[in-house]
Write a protein that holds these residues in place. Sequence first.
Motif, mmCIF file in Angstrom:
data_model
loop_
_atom_site.group_PDB
_atom_site.id
_atom_site.type_symbol
_atom_site.label_atom_id
_atom_site.label_comp_id
_atom_site.label_asym_id
_atom_site.label_seq_id
_atom_site.Cartn_x
_atom_site.Cartn_y
_atom_site.Cartn_z
ATOM 1 N N VAL A 1 0.834 -1.205 0.000
ATOM 2 C CA VAL A 1 0.000 0.000 0.000
ATOM 3 C C VAL A 1 0.868 1.254 0.000
ATOM 4 N N ASP A 2 1.908 1.256 0.835
ATOM 5 C CA ASP A 2 2.776 2.437 0.929
ATOM 6 C C ASP A 2 3.492 2.725 -0.379
ATOM 7 N N THR A 3 3.828 1.685 -1.126
ATOM 8 C CA THR A 3 4.556 1.871 -2.392
ATOM 9 C C THR A 3 3.623 2.017 -3.591
ATOM 10 N N GLY A 4 2.316 1.938 -3.364
ATOM 11 C CA GLY A 4 1.361 2.112 -4.447
ATOM 12 C C GLY A 4 1.084 0.869 -5.259
ATOM 13 N N VAL A 5 1.634 -0.264 -4.872
ATOM 14 C CA VAL A 5 1.395 -1.507 -5.615
ATOM 15 C C VAL A 5 -0.061 -1.946 -5.469
ATOM 16 N N LEU A 6 -0.629 -1.768 -4.269
ATOM 17 C CA LEU A 6 -2.023 -2.108 -4.007
ATOM 18 C C LEU A 6 -2.774 -0.876 -3.527
ATOM 19 N N PRO A 7 -4.059 -0.769 -3.864
ATOM 20 C CA PRO A 7 -4.859 0.344 -3.329
ATOM 21 C C PRO A 7 -5.240 0.064 -1.866
ATOM 22 N N GLU A 8 -5.502 1.102 -1.128
ATOM 23 C CA GLU A 8 -5.877 0.939 0.280
ATOM 24 C C GLU A 8 -7.383 0.712 0.376
ATOM 25 N N THR A 9 -7.789 -0.546 0.235
ATOM 26 C CA THR A 9 -9.199 -0.910 0.307
ATOM 27 C C THR A 9 -9.568 -1.330 1.718
ATOM 28 N N ALA A 10 -10.870 -1.487 1.930
ATOM 29 C CA ALA A 10 -11.351 -1.888 3.257
ATOM 30 C C ALA A 10 -10.843 -3.275 3.629
ATOM 31 N N TRP A 11 -10.828 -4.196 2.656
ATOM 32 C CA TRP A 11 -10.369 -5.561 2.946
ATOM 33 C C TRP A 11 -8.892 -5.587 3.312
ATOM 34 N N ILE A 12 -8.091 -4.799 2.621
ATOM 35 C CA ILE A 12 -6.666 -4.754 2.949
ATOM 36 C C ILE A 12 -6.463 -4.168 4.334
ATOM 37 N N SER A 13 -7.258 -3.172 4.694
ATOM 38 C CA SER A 13 -7.148 -2.583 6.032
ATOM 39 C C SER A 13 -7.493 -3.607 7.099
#
Length: 464
Positions: A264-276
């Motif tokens: 998430v910090d590097t922008g590879v993945l979006p910050e979605t609710a599931w990732i949170s």
Amino acid sequence: MELEFEQVLGTPALLSIAGGAVLALLALIIWLKVHPLLALVGVSLVTAFAAGIPAESVMDVLIAGFGDTMGEVALLVGLGAMFARVVEISGGAKALSDSLIGRFGEERAPLALGIASLLFGIPIFFDAAFMVMLPIVFSVARRLGGGVLMYALPAGAALTTMHVLLPPHPGAVAATVFLGADVGLVLLLGLLVGVPTWYISGYLYGVWIGRRIVLPVPEILVGGPQARPEDEEGRRPPRPAAILGLLALPLALIFMNTGLSTAVDTGVLPETAWISVLTVLGSTPIALLITVFVAMYVLGTRRGYGRGFLEDLFDNALKPIAPVILITGAGGMFGGVLLASGIGDALAETLRGIGLPLIVSTFVIAALLRIALGTATVAITTSAGLLSASILAADLNPVQAAAMVIALAGGSSVVSHVNDASFWLIGRLLGMDVITTFKTWTVIKTLVGVVAFGFASLIYVVAS
């Protein structure tokens, strides 16, 4: 806790107050036999007034120092003790220790425990990893004899070496960011430096001193005098693979947290609710909580232990660690007072122009701040912030910058003493008095810092 007040005392006065407070603590605890909790709280109060902290802010500073440390330690130690107790009572600790001894041999048992701890120490914070490994260490020590320190010190040293030198642990991450180093290179050099550093500082010295200071295995994880279930002798112990799986569970969850956070910090993945949500599940306290629930089923309910027995088991597991948690929190209170008084800032400003070679000054400044403040994370962060402009201006190559991070981290490890929460945690969990903790844990932490600095300096020179 940062206070908005003007410190009128100079660095010599502040350092004298800090030194006097440490001496007062040692006198109260060692010679006058005052309970460490009372001594730490009392000396923290007196030190706060002596250092000029405004009277209306003293209680806030004391509570903040205590609460911050308790917030980090209490859940980890409490959940770790519950996990340790169910592993021990089920026979899992004995089964895994028998397997380790069978594979490595009795003579290499401390080495095996240390290598396992090196692996667990990469993603897991020191406190949590130590509590997870403790039942295995105690079981090996009970079976082989020779005292608990010979087995516990190499394992503890491995965990603290990884915690000090490697990302994703907070000190190494902060230094990497401040000094503009590459996190992957810091991780690689940290491993290359960390393994021989542990072998010299933690394994060789830990076994040597453990054979000379022979202490019995503490009963702190037994959780009181309650007996095993009546049919315990008829049960087959869990398979070692099941215990390894339980030990690997928090490891996997915390790795998930680290990987997702980095993506998430590097922008590879979006910050979605599931990732949170997954990131929260991989945080260290929640990972341990999940592990305790899984252990309850795998080692408890599935093996026929009743709910009432498990409830009593966990309740009794928490009772012996209450003094450990309170004393550790009080140690954090003392460190918080020293930090809030401005001792770190005053010392850092004094050390700014000492004129030593750059890599030596990074180690010296971090070491002195560590000794004064007792917290490695604050010491390494303050040192990195103080030196970042000079280091960035030096136009170092990537390897030199990474070596500088390792040197800074090494300085933040040295001379663990009464203002360091880990000093009390290790001492109390292993049944050591203050003098013995100085002879063992303080020496190991100092050796880890000095040896790591030596290797980092060699890499720095070679890469020049």
